[in-house]
Scaffold this motif. Structure first.
Motif, mmCIF file in Angstrom:
data_model
loop_
_atom_site.group_PDB
_atom_site.id
_atom_site.type_symbol
_atom_site.label_atom_id
_atom_site.label_comp_id
_atom_site.label_asym_id
_atom_site.label_seq_id
_atom_site.Cartn_x
_atom_site.Cartn_y
_atom_site.Cartn_z
ATOM 1 N N GLU A 18 1.015 -1.129 0.130
ATOM 2 C CA GLU A 18 -0.746 -0.370 -0.397
ATOM 3 C C GLU A 18 0.844 0.955 0.253
ATOM 4 N N ASP A 19 2.269 1.473 0.958
ATOM 5 C CA ASP A 19 2.383 2.521 0.985
ATOM 6 C C ASP A 19 3.258 2.907 -0.535
ATOM 7 N N TRP A 20 3.742 2.017 -1.785
ATOM 8 C CA TRP A 20 4.423 1.564 -2.886
ATOM 9 C C TRP A 20 3.247 1.708 -3.900
ATOM 10 N N ASN A 21 1.928 1.835 -3.017
ATOM 11 C CA ASN A 21 0.898 1.386 -3.859
ATOM 12 C C ASN A 21 1.567 0.376 -5.823
ATOM 13 N N GLU A 22 1.879 -0.892 -4.905
ATOM 14 C CA GLU A 22 2.725 -1.448 -6.144
ATOM 15 C C GLU A 22 2.731 -2.584 -5.828
ATOM 16 N N SER A 23 2.059 -3.686 -6.596
ATOM 17 C CA SER A 23 1.907 -5.395 -6.669
ATOM 18 C C SER A 23 2.860 -6.078 -6.809
ATOM 19 N N TYR A 24 2.663 -7.542 -6.274
ATOM 20 C CA TYR A 24 3.246 -8.067 -6.967
ATOM 21 C C TYR A 24 3.442 -8.792 -8.553
ATOM 22 N N HIS A 25 2.076 -8.945 -8.898
ATOM 23 C CA HIS A 25 1.445 -9.404 -10.103
ATOM 24 C C HIS A 25 0.629 -7.853 -10.497
ATOM 25 N N SER A 26 0.146 -7.650 -11.872
ATOM 26 C CA SER A 26 -0.674 -7.130 -12.442
ATOM 27 C C SER A 26 -2.531 -7.153 -11.682
ATOM 28 N N THR A 27 -2.792 -6.306 -11.562
ATOM 29 C CA THR A 27 -4.006 -6.382 -11.231
ATOM 30 C C THR A 27 -4.992 -6.541 -11.909
ATOM 31 N N HIS A 28 -4.383 -6.298 -12.992
ATOM 32 C CA HIS A 28 -5.534 -7.137 -14.478
ATOM 33 C C HIS A 28 -5.902 -8.228 -14.799
ATOM 34 N N GLY A 156 8.440 -2.702 -9.904
ATOM 35 C CA GLY A 156 8.162 -1.598 -10.803
ATOM 36 C C GLY A 156 9.771 -0.286 -10.597
ATOM 37 N N PRO A 157 10.473 0.109 -11.818
ATOM 38 C CA PRO A 157 11.421 1.115 -11.719
ATOM 39 C C PRO A 157 11.047 2.480 -11.436
ATOM 40 N N ARG A 158 8.927 2.273 -11.357
ATOM 41 C CA ARG A 158 8.588 3.955 -10.280
ATOM 42 C C ARG A 158 8.928 3.716 -9.037
ATOM 43 N N VAL A 159 9.452 2.783 -8.755
ATOM 44 C CA VAL A 159 9.427 2.938 -7.113
ATOM 45 C C VAL A 159 10.741 1.525 -6.441
#
Length: 226
Positions: A18-28, A156-159
């Motif tokens: 949640e702190d990064w708004n990043e998931s291990y895999h695609s939310t799609h 991802g490179p964003r985080v």
């Protein structure tokens, strides 16, 4: 960092930071992404009978279990090495539903063994699939000329931009065999340029559901440019 298990659009689950708004895999679609990026565009593109795979980011073990499932029907021998600095907790694993989604009861024992097995040593999951998990930072990789396929599945490179640099990809290039294949879900321009600077041949491919493009890179015979 706050973490929770969420359901993705194909019904399979993943872990969300949640702190990064990043998931291990695609939310799609966690399983759809793994099958498209790592199996169809990576694993299935190798004509070798004996394949050494290196995964950057073992995480939930999704890419490993799907590769195991795919290899069951093929005359191939797989040595699978996975790097992971921060293993997933037992509680999180219990909340995931990959085995239910893959609809193969024979995977239950294998998936459990993948996560329960000791680190730093090869274990046999079948007569043609071995797994070794290495608990280490990606930047510690120092192997040379070992791997035919690389699954690059870091956050991802964003985080975590430090994991998508020329420095990292130089280590990856050295660890791969000539004509080896690297696949990743990322298609960011800086990632593509870093791969090219290290001597990879890089191509853009259609991405999994929810993502327009992904990257596949090859290590040519010409040698390292970095």
């Amino acid at each position: 960092m706050k973490r929770k298990v969420i359901t993705t659009k194909d019904g399979s689950k993943t872990i969300h930071l949640e702190d990064w708004n990043e998931s291990y895999h695609s939310t799609h679609g966690a399983i759809q992404e793994a099958q498209h990026v790592y199996i169809r565009q990576g694993f299935k593109k190798s004509g070798l009978q004996n394949i050494n795979i290196l995964e950057f980011g073992f995480g939930t073990g999704l890419n490993a279990i799907i590769t195991f499932l795919e290899a069951k029907t093929l005359p191939k021998s797989i040595n699978y090495t996975a790097l992971e600095a921060y293993p997933v907790s037992k509680k999180e694993l219990e909340e995931l539903n990959y085995l239910e989604s893959l609809n193969d009861d024979s995977l239950n024992k294998v998936y459990k063994l993948m996560h329960d097995s000791p680190w730093e040593e090869f274990i046999s999951l079948s007569n043609k699939f071995t797994l070794k998990k290495l608990r280490m930072d990606f930047r510690e990789l120092a192997e040379v000329n070992q791997y035919d396929i690389v699954y690059y599945d870091a956050f991802g490179p964003r985080v975590q931009p430090e994991l998508w640099t020329r420095e990292i990809f130089t280590k990856v290039f050295l660890a791969m065999k000539e004509n080896g294949i690297l696949v990743t879900y990322s298609c960011k321009g800086s990632v593509r340029r870093a791969l090219l600077e290290c001597g990879f041949k890089v191509e853009k491919l259609p991405g999994p559901p929810g993502k327009r493009e992904m990257l596949r890179a090859y290590k040519p015979i010409t040698g390292l440019k970095c």
